[in-house]
Design a protein around this motif. Structure first.
Motif, PDB file in Angstrom:
ATOM      1  N   THR A 134     -34.215   3.302   5.841  1.00 21.37           N
ATOM      2  CA  THR A 134     -34.073   1.930   5.553  1.00 21.37           C
ATOM      3  C   THR A 134     -34.052   1.194   4.708  1.00 21.37           C
ATOM      4  N   MET A 135     -35.819   0.678   4.201  1.00 19.25           N
ATOM      5  CA  MET A 135     -36.144   1.215   3.244  1.00 19.25           C
ATOM      6  C   MET A 135     -35.426   1.600   1.853  1.00 19.25           C
ATOM      7  N   SER A 136     -35.584   3.371   2.002  1.00 21.34           N
ATOM      8  CA  SER A 136     -35.122   3.817   1.451  1.00 21.34           C
ATOM      9  C   SER A 136     -33.448   3.547   0.820  1.00 21.34           C
ATOM     10  N   ALA A 137     -32.787   3.727   1.858  1.00 24.20           N
ATOM     11  CA  ALA A 137     -31.435   2.971   1.434  1.00 24.20           C
ATOM     12  C   ALA A 137     -30.939   1.393   0.985  1.00 24.20           C
ATOM     13  N   LEU A 138     -32.399   0.508   1.166  1.00 22.31           N
ATOM     14  CA  LEU A 138     -32.514  -0.467   0.610  1.00 22.31           C
ATOM     15  C   LEU A 138     -32.125  -0.910  -0.301  1.00 22.31           C
ATOM     16  N   LEU A 139     -33.154   0.128  -1.169  1.00 21.90           N
ATOM     17  CA  LEU A 139     -33.492  -0.616  -2.348  1.00 21.90           C
ATOM     18  C   LEU A 139     -32.031  -0.051  -3.539  1.00 21.90           C
ATOM     19  N   PRO A 140     -31.664   0.560  -3.303  1.00 25.56           N
ATOM     20  CA  PRO A 140     -30.592   0.949  -4.236  1.00 25.56           C
ATOM     21  C   PRO A 140     -29.479  -0.242  -4.643  1.00 25.56           C
ATOM     22  N   SER A 141     -29.450  -0.861  -3.589  1.00 22.04           N
ATOM     23  CA  SER A 141     -28.561  -2.112  -3.464  1.00 22.04           C
ATOM     24  C   SER A 141     -28.747  -3.189  -3.650  1.00 22.04           C
ATOM     25  N   LEU A 142     -29.972  -3.303  -4.219  1.00 27.57           N
ATOM     26  CA  LEU A 142     -30.676  -4.409  -4.857  1.00 27.57           C
ATOM     27  C   LEU A 142     -30.864  -3.990  -6.559  1.00 27.57           C
ATOM     28  N   MET A 143     -30.564  -2.303  -6.989  1.00 30.01           N
ATOM     29  CA  MET A 143     -30.748  -2.077  -8.673  1.00 30.01           C
ATOM     30  C   MET A 143     -29.274  -2.275  -8.805  1.00 30.01           C
ATOM     31  N   SER A 144     -29.197  -1.853  -9.871  1.00 26.16           N
ATOM     32  CA  SER A 144     -27.650  -0.970 -10.845  1.00 26.16           C
ATOM     33  C   SER A 144     -28.480   0.192 -11.151  1.00 26.16           C
ATOM     34  N   PRO A 145     -27.926   0.774 -11.068  1.00 27.33           N
ATOM     35  CA  PRO A 145     -27.554   2.111 -11.564  1.00 27.33           C
ATOM     36  C   PRO A 145     -28.651   2.888 -12.118  1.00 27.33           C
ATOM     37  N   LYS A 146     -28.669   2.110 -13.685  1.00 27.00           N
ATOM     38  CA  LYS A 146     -29.350   2.813 -14.987  1.00 27.00           C
ATOM     39  C   LYS A 146     -31.256   2.041 -14.483  1.00 27.00           C
ATOM     40  N   ALA A 147     -31.295   1.128 -13.773  1.00 26.77           N
ATOM     41  CA  ALA A 147     -32.679   0.823 -13.787  1.00 26.77           C
ATOM     42  C   ALA A 147     -33.024   1.244 -12.089  1.00 26.77           C
ATOM     43  N   LEU A 148     -32.182   2.263 -10.835  1.00 23.91           N
ATOM     44  CA  LEU A 148     -32.756   2.717 -10.101  1.00 23.91           C
ATOM     45  C   LEU A 148     -33.989   3.059 -10.510  1.00 23.91           C
ATOM     46  N   PRO A 149     -34.402   4.470 -11.540  1.00 27.72           N
ATOM     47  CA  PRO A 149     -34.744   5.614 -11.457  1.00 27.72           C
ATOM     48  C   PRO A 149     -36.486   4.798 -11.530  1.00 27.72           C
ATOM     49  N   GLY A 150     -36.507   3.739 -12.513  1.00 28.43           N
ATOM     50  CA  GLY A 150     -38.055   3.143 -13.008  1.00 28.43           C
ATOM     51  C   GLY A 150     -38.004   1.794 -11.623  1.00 28.43           C
ATOM     52  N   ALA A 151     -37.054   1.665 -10.499  1.00 34.61           N
ATOM     53  CA  ALA A 151     -37.380   1.049  -9.217  1.00 34.61           C
ATOM     54  C   ALA A 151     -37.876   2.282  -8.015  1.00 34.61           C
ATOM     55  N   VAL A 152     -37.315   3.176  -8.448  1.00 35.05           N
ATOM     56  CA  VAL A 152     -37.689   4.358  -7.849  1.00 35.05           C
ATOM     57  C   VAL A 152     -39.457   4.380  -7.732  1.00 35.05           C
ATOM     58  N   ALA A 153     -39.621   4.449  -9.500  1.00 40.50           N
ATOM     59  CA  ALA A 153     -40.914   5.039  -9.630  1.00 40.50           C
ATOM     60  C   ALA A 153     -41.849   3.893  -8.975  1.00 40.50           C
ATOM     61  N   GLY A 154     -41.732   2.967  -9.336  1.00 41.17           N
ATOM     62  CA  GLY A 154     -42.714   0.984  -8.802  1.00 41.17           C
ATOM     63  C   GLY A 154     -42.826   1.696  -7.404  1.00 41.17           C
ATOM     64  N   SER A 155     -41.808   1.502  -6.403  1.00 44.49           N
ATOM     65  CA  SER A 155     -42.384   1.652  -5.372  1.00 44.49           C
ATOM     66  C   SER A 155     -42.524   3.183  -4.938  1.00 44.49           C
ATOM     67  N   ILE A 236     -27.248  18.111  -3.334  1.00 46.97           N
ATOM     68  CA  ILE A 236     -28.251  17.158  -3.153  1.00 46.97           C
ATOM     69  C   ILE A 236     -29.103  18.078  -1.977  1.00 46.97           C
ATOM     70  N   PHE A 237     -28.185  19.565  -1.530  1.00 43.52           N
ATOM     71  CA  PHE A 237     -29.120  19.980  -0.541  1.00 43.52           C
ATOM     72  C   PHE A 237     -29.931  20.640  -0.790  1.00 43.52           C
ATOM     73  N   GLY A 238     -29.603  20.979  -1.959  1.00 45.01           N
ATOM     74  CA  GLY A 238     -31.119  22.294  -2.875  1.00 45.01           C
ATOM     75  C   GLY A 238     -32.584  20.584  -3.726  1.00 45.01           C
ATOM     76  N   ALA A 239     -31.906  19.853  -4.011  1.00 47.55           N
ATOM     77  CA  ALA A 239     -32.954  19.048  -4.032  1.00 47.55           C
ATOM     78  C   ALA A 239     -33.559  18.803  -2.784  1.00 47.55           C
ATOM     79  N   ARG A 343     -35.388  13.064  -7.075  1.00 47.21           N
ATOM     80  CA  ARG A 343     -35.239  14.146  -6.033  1.00 47.21           C
ATOM     81  C   ARG A 343     -34.556  12.813  -5.330  1.00 47.21           C
ATOM     82  N   SER A 344     -35.939  11.466  -4.907  1.00 48.72           N
ATOM     83  CA  SER A 344     -34.663  10.308  -4.344  1.00 48.72           C
ATOM     84  C   SER A 344     -34.232   9.699  -5.238  1.00 48.72           C
ATOM     85  N   SER A 345     -33.884   9.790  -6.497  1.00 47.74           N
ATOM     86  CA  SER A 345     -33.154   8.596  -7.009  1.00 47.74           C
ATOM     87  C   SER A 345     -31.915   8.959  -7.216  1.00 47.74           C
ATOM     88  N   PHE A 346     -31.334  10.984  -7.828  1.00 52.43           N
ATOM     89  CA  PHE A 346     -30.928  11.696  -7.374  1.00 52.43           C
ATOM     90  C   PHE A 346     -29.481  11.488  -6.281  1.00 52.43           C
TER      91      PHE A 346
END
Length: 423
Positions: A134-155, A236-239, A343-346
């Motif tokens: 749930t936390m993993s799915a929550l993060l993208p709803s808080l960020m714009s797509p361009k900011a998500l990779p940096g947010a995933v790294a920060g998380s 996605i399955f490959g990642a 992987r997480s961002s993709f």
């Protein structure tokens, strides 16, 4: 495929994470929750061993935490997609807090038995089964797509920081008794729940969401939709499967006590440093990626990172030098972090928002399975062939998986940038 949201506005892209209030709250909640869990793991392990003096029972502790994730995988995903993810994560944290409080009271009053601890740990596992995806799915709803990779790294940096700090803090507090550790964990889980309640989605991100409506009923097809979606998307399955098999084959952490005692001759202090080295390497890379997100050719970068993970595993297996072993483990953790961020961002960006909970739940089971079976595989191979051959076989196997997956999933290798796709 459908986009989860349109491209970020210039303001979204330019806003530093340190000025992004929802992300800061999310980061602090993740730190609190992970430190609480790591402290709890240390205390439960010591307490169970003091009660039973059985290494097998220590393995059962990990198993009873994993079983709820496996049983609840499809229910968890449906709940995370149907209800407000902030509330699901909050309730999950409160369940974990109640379990920690029960362990604290039982330790103080002396009624905790082996079976009772296992039962409470299973409850913790059930709470974690809901909170992690749930936390993993929550993060993208808080960020714009361009900011998500940096947010995933920060998380991810939050997780690695907590993995370094949590066990040491738990061991230090255990001197005062297990009840002190459990009570501290309870307080941190409650703090996590409070922090999650303060999160508000940025208006521009909330307005940008164009995903399909969330599921309204728990039909069989809806519950299993996450698995079906992953199977329908080769990249996605490959990642997800690349990470699973890399950890399954290349994980050497289960054998660290053998290397510390019999090969490197460093004792318990050296074992602690060996266990911290991968997290330290991962934390450094996570902080760098949060500040300097990856640019193009991220698919190739992920495959290279997994290959470096395998090479570092081989170096560790061959090393007879403690400093070299530490360095190899740090590189191993750093390479794994690059793979995790890509992987997480993709996966999150390629998944419609209404499906993220179910996809994250399936992904969580893939990761949990690889960790648990990886430890079993390492231990079984070491029992047959010895610790060094087991690690070397795992590292070589990881390199072979990279080569095979490059041929099986060329679309994954060719992924250029981490960004939500337009319709």
């Amino acid at each position: 495929m459908s986009s989860t949201s349109p491209s970020a506005t210039p303001d979204d892209a330019a806003e530093p994470l340190r000025h992004h209030t929802p992300f800061k709250l999310f980061w602090c909640a993740s730190v609190a929750s992970t430190i609480a869990l790591q402290m709890q793991i240390v205390a439960v392990g010591w307490q169970v061993y003091q009660l039973t003096h059985s290494a097998f029972d220590l393995g059962i502790v990990g198993l009873v935490q994993f079983i709820p994730s496996l049983i609840l995988v499809f229910v968890v995903g449906h709940v995370a997609d149907r209800f407000d993810r902030r509330n699901v994560a909050r309730v999950s944290s409160l369940v974990e807090a109640a379990a920690a409080a029960t362990l604290a009271v039982g330790s103080l009053q002396g009624w905790l038995s082996r079976e009772m601890i296992f039962a409470i740990v299973a409850v913790i596992g059930a709470g974690r089964a809901f909170s992690k995806p749930t936390m993993s799915a929550l993060l993208p709803s808080l960020m714009s797509p361009k900011a998500l990779p940096g947010a995933v790294a920060g998380s991810a940096s939050a997780t690695q920081f907590a993995i370094i700090i949590g066990p040491a803090l738990g061991g230090f507090l255990y001197v005062a008794g297990p009840a002190v550790v459990y009570a501290s964990s309870c307080a941190l889980f409650i703090a996590c729940s409070v922090l999650l309640s303060l999160i508000r989605r940025p208006a521009q991100v909330a307005a940008a969401q164009t995903a399909p409506a969330k599921p309204t009923g728990a039909s069989l097809s809806s519950v299993f939709a996450g698995l079906a979606f992953i199977r329908s998307k080769p990249a996605i399955f490959g990642a997800i499967s690349l990470d699973m098999f890399a950890v399954l084959l290349g994980g050497a952490t289960a054998l660290l006590p053998v290397f510390a005692n019999d090969i490197l001759h460093t004792g318990a202090v050296g074992l602690g440093l060996l266990r911290s080295a991968p997290a330290a390497g991962a934390l450094i890379v996570a902080l760098l990626l949060a500040r300097f997100p990856l640019g193009g050719r991220v698919g190739r970068t992920m495959f290279m990172a997994v290959a470096v993970f395998g090479l570092a595993t081989i170096v560790f297996g061959l090393s007879r030098s403690f400093p070299l072993s530490l360095a190899a483990l740090a590189v191993l953790g750093a390479a794994d972090m690059i793979s995790v961020v890509v992987r997480s961002s993709f996966v999150q960006l390629e998944t419609p928002d209404a499906m993220r909970g179910r996809v994250s739940a399936v992904n969580s089971v893939f990761i949990g399975t690889s960790n648990q079976l990886g430890e079993f595989e390492s231990g079984l191979t070491a029992a047959w062939l010895g610790a060094v051959p087991a690690v070397l076989i795992g590292g070589i196997g990881t390199l072979l998986i990279v080569l095979l997956w490059m041929r099986l999933f060329p679309s994954l290798y060719q992924v250029d940038r981490l960004a939500a796709r337009q319709s």
